[in-house]
Design a protein around this motif. Sequence first.
Motif, PDB file in Angstrom:
ATOM      1  N   ASP A 278       0.866  -1.188   0.000  1.00  0.00           N
ATOM      2  CA  ASP A 278       0.000   0.000   0.000  1.00  0.00           C
ATOM      3  C   ASP A 278       0.903   1.240   0.000  1.00  0.00           C
ATOM      4  OD1 ASP A 278      -1.849   2.005   0.376  1.00  0.00           O
ATOM      5  OD2 ASP A 278      -3.057   0.838   1.803  1.00  0.00           O
ATOM      6  N   VAL A 279       1.401   1.531  -1.190  1.00  0.00           N
ATOM      7  CA  VAL A 279       2.465   2.517  -1.339  1.00  0.00           C
ATOM      8  C   VAL A 279       2.085   3.889  -0.770  1.00  0.00           C
ATOM      9  CG1 VAL A 279       3.816   3.784  -3.079  1.00  0.00           C
ATOM     10  CG2 VAL A 279       3.529   1.303  -3.270  1.00  0.00           C
ATOM     11  N   ILE A 288      10.471   5.039   2.856  1.00  0.00           N
ATOM     12  CA  ILE A 288      10.475   4.524   1.486  1.00  0.00           C
ATOM     13  C   ILE A 288       9.828   3.145   1.465  1.00  0.00           C
ATOM     14  CG2 ILE A 288      11.881   4.032  -0.553  1.00  0.00           C
ATOM     15  CD1 ILE A 288      14.068   5.835   0.700  1.00  0.00           C
ATOM     16  N   ASP A 289       8.753   3.010   0.714  1.00  0.00           N
ATOM     17  CA  ASP A 289       8.018   1.744   0.644  1.00  0.00           C
ATOM     18  C   ASP A 289       8.869   0.649   0.001  1.00  0.00           C
ATOM     19  OD1 ASP A 289       7.263   3.810  -1.535  1.00  0.00           O
ATOM     20  OD2 ASP A 289       7.042   1.873  -2.511  1.00  0.00           O
ATOM     21  N   LEU A 290       8.610  -0.581   0.392  1.00  0.00           N
ATOM     22  CA  LEU A 290       9.400  -1.712  -0.110  1.00  0.00           C
ATOM     23  C   LEU A 290       9.317  -1.873  -1.632  1.00  0.00           C
ATOM     24  CD1 LEU A 290       8.716  -4.349   2.744  1.00  0.00           C
ATOM     25  CD2 LEU A 290      10.640  -2.753   2.515  1.00  0.00           C
ATOM     26  N   PRO A 291       8.144  -1.692  -2.259  1.00  0.00           N
ATOM     27  CA  PRO A 291       8.120  -1.821  -3.728  1.00  0.00           C
ATOM     28  C   PRO A 291       9.056  -0.833  -4.430  1.00  0.00           C
ATOM     29  CG  PRO A 291       5.885  -1.952  -2.861  1.00  0.00           C
ATOM     30  CD  PRO A 291       6.773  -1.568  -1.711  1.00  0.00           C
ATOM     31  N   THR A 292       9.217   0.356  -3.870  1.00  0.00           N
ATOM     32  CA  THR A 292      10.133   1.320  -4.487  1.00  0.00           C
ATOM     33  C   THR A 292      11.590   0.892  -4.259  1.00  0.00           C
ATOM     34  OG1 THR A 292       8.533   3.098  -4.282  1.00  0.00           O
ATOM     35  CG2 THR A 292      10.833   3.758  -4.530  1.00  0.00           C
ATOM     36  N   ILE A 293      11.863   0.341  -3.106  1.00  0.00           N
ATOM     37  CA  ILE A 293      13.212  -0.186  -2.855  1.00  0.00           C
ATOM     38  C   ILE A 293      13.517  -1.296  -3.870  1.00  0.00           C
ATOM     39  CG2 ILE A 293      14.651  -1.451  -1.194  1.00  0.00           C
ATOM     40  CD1 ILE A 293      13.114   0.065   1.043  1.00  0.00           C
ATOM     41  N   SER A 438      10.142   5.312 -11.378  1.00  0.00           N
ATOM     42  CA  SER A 438       9.531   6.278 -12.286  1.00  0.00           C
ATOM     43  C   SER A 438       9.934   7.676 -11.843  1.00  0.00           C
ATOM     44  CB  SER A 438       8.013   6.146 -12.215  1.00  0.00           C
ATOM     45  OG  SER A 438       7.589   6.507 -10.900  1.00  0.00           O
ATOM     46  N   THR A 439       9.564   8.659 -12.647  1.00  0.00           N
ATOM     47  CA  THR A 439       9.856  10.040 -12.263  1.00  0.00           C
ATOM     48  C   THR A 439       9.218  10.356 -10.915  1.00  0.00           C
ATOM     49  OG1 THR A 439       9.747  10.511 -14.603  1.00  0.00           O
ATOM     50  CG2 THR A 439       9.857  12.411 -13.139  1.00  0.00           C
ATOM     51  N   SER A 440       7.993   9.890 -10.723  1.00  0.00           N
ATOM     52  CA  SER A 440       7.344  10.239  -9.449  1.00  0.00           C
ATOM     53  C   SER A 440       7.965   9.492  -8.271  1.00  0.00           C
ATOM     54  CB  SER A 440       5.829  10.026  -9.530  1.00  0.00           C
ATOM     55  OG  SER A 440       5.542   8.653  -9.579  1.00  0.00           O
ATOM     56  N   ASP A 441       8.454   8.271  -8.502  1.00  0.00           N
ATOM     57  CA  ASP A 441       9.201   7.581  -7.434  1.00  0.00           C
ATOM     58  C   ASP A 441      10.429   8.409  -7.055  1.00  0.00           C
ATOM     59  OD1 ASP A 441       7.484   5.378  -7.523  1.00  0.00           O
ATOM     60  OD2 ASP A 441       8.710   4.345  -9.025  1.00  0.00           O
ATOM     61  N   GLY A 442      11.121   8.863  -8.103  1.00  0.00           N
ATOM     62  CA  GLY A 442      12.322   9.678  -7.866  1.00  0.00           C
ATOM     63  C   GLY A 442      11.982  10.944  -7.100  1.00  0.00           C
ATOM     64  N   ASP A 443      10.872  11.578  -7.497  1.00  0.00           N
ATOM     65  CA  ASP A 443      10.470  12.811  -6.814  1.00  0.00           C
ATOM     66  C   ASP A 443      10.150  12.544  -5.341  1.00  0.00           C
ATOM     67  OD1 ASP A 443      10.783  14.096  -9.177  1.00  0.00           O
ATOM     68  OD2 ASP A 443       8.639  14.221  -9.669  1.00  0.00           O
ATOM     69  N   PHE A 444       9.497  11.425  -5.115  1.00  0.00           N
ATOM     70  CA  PHE A 444       9.162  11.106  -3.719  1.00  0.00           C
ATOM     71  C   PHE A 444      10.439  10.916  -2.890  1.00  0.00           C
ATOM     72  CE2 PHE A 444       8.738   7.823  -0.422  1.00  0.00           C
ATOM     73  CZ  PHE A 444       8.019   8.585   0.494  1.00  0.00           C
TER      74      PHE A 444
END
Length: 483
Positions: A278-279, A288-293, A438-444
């Motif tokens: 549940d990002v 940082i959520d695990l899927p992004t890691i 993604s760009t938004s992952d990077g921004d986060f």
Amino acid sequence: MNANIMNVDYTIKIPNNVNLAADRQVLKALEGWHPGYIDWWNDMGPEGFQQSLVYLRTAYSVDPRGWAKFDYVRMPDYRWGILLAPQEENRVIPFGEHYGEPAWQEVPGEHRAMLRRLIVIQGDTEPASVEQQRHLGKTAPSLYDMRNLFQVNVEEGRHLWAMVYLLQKYFGRDGREEADELLRRRSGDADSPRMLGAFNEKTPDWLSFFMFTYFTDRDGKMQLHSLAQSGFDPLSRTCRFMLTEEAHHMFVGETGITRVVQRTCGAMREAGIDDPTDVAKVRALGVIDLPTIQKKLNLHYSLSLDLFGSEVSTNAANAFNAGIKGRYRETQIEDDHRLQNSTYPVLKLVEGEIKPVDEPALTALNMRLRDDYTQDCVKGMLRWNKVISTAGYDYRLTLPHVAFHRDIGEFKDVHATPDGILIDDATWAKRRDEWLPSTSDGDFITSLMTPVTEIGEFAPWISPPKVGIDNKPGDFEYVKIES
Ligand SMILES: [Fe+2]
Ligand SMILES: [Fe+2]
């Protein structure tokens, strides 16, 4: 073992254990190169902290039982030295056509070009990573982490010195030219980039830094291990000592990721979140959520796989035959060390399917080293997954398939999922952001990168380390920023 080799001469400008004082010509060449190096360090080294006092280790010996001492240093004053591991008596070439012959103390003429190229490629990666990481000091999650970053940076600088010494001592005028070129290329530069792809990528945030030191420095480890087997003894000795330093770089990566995972799991538990995927909910906690890691891991692992080159390679075969570059732990392998008649399974694309195909072991050496690398990567993954399962979550970080996101080798022209299922361009384009940042992952992630410079404090997205560097207590001032 002789005392000159174990102890480093700090009385001349360039600390060394190779008796530079008596090697006038090389000393002159290195002294000539030094100002350019310092200019490069000032321009391309850690931005904003060149005057800070950093608690760094400096090598004072090559004795594995105690080779470093810690003290506050301004980075431009770091004593970058030339340090070779002690010469092994009666060392022989451990593989290839010259198997069993005495190791070379001078460059073998017939293999000069190949040797020079390998040294230049290794040398090029060292300053490249410093360039890639130069902005990170400004967003360090703690003084502890900042210090580790700078330690890695100064040692990569020393690794450049190590390769430059070999070039200048053993390769005459073209060696000196190559040494200058190493200061001229720049990571990510459109006109004169660094030589290898992963070293032209950005390291935009601290999660990338930890992934880089875990995955990309580990490629360095594998390359150094193979070169430490070299029949050219000065290269072997150089690489053996570099490996001592390299271990800390990978420690920084492994423990860094462990601490990120720990913090994320801890925050999820405290907030009563049961679903780690549940990002949005996890991110709202400022971790940082695990899927992004996992996506970052996918990116850095696949970029690092490219560094091993093509799975099947005549260059690799030639370097092995010549006695220049061996296998990982060559001397511990039980076989004929010539590989004239053996085979090795290589994953290939056969009529649209990924299958193992037996190839001559000699041409499959890159594949073999890459397999050794993958095995080495798995160890840290187990630790991270342990943290996750201990926190009670049913989620596992995994290494993506070797066909995933590749730019070099057998799978460069296809797209595959992290599970190794081949997919078409359209599917890749549609689903790419599920697998890579993604760009938004990077921004986060960027949004979390606010610096923490209070002594003993840590950014809220990462746990403190278990122990300090050099056994220092938690409230130790690893970097005196205003100095
Ligand atoms: Fe290095
Ligand atoms: Fe390194």
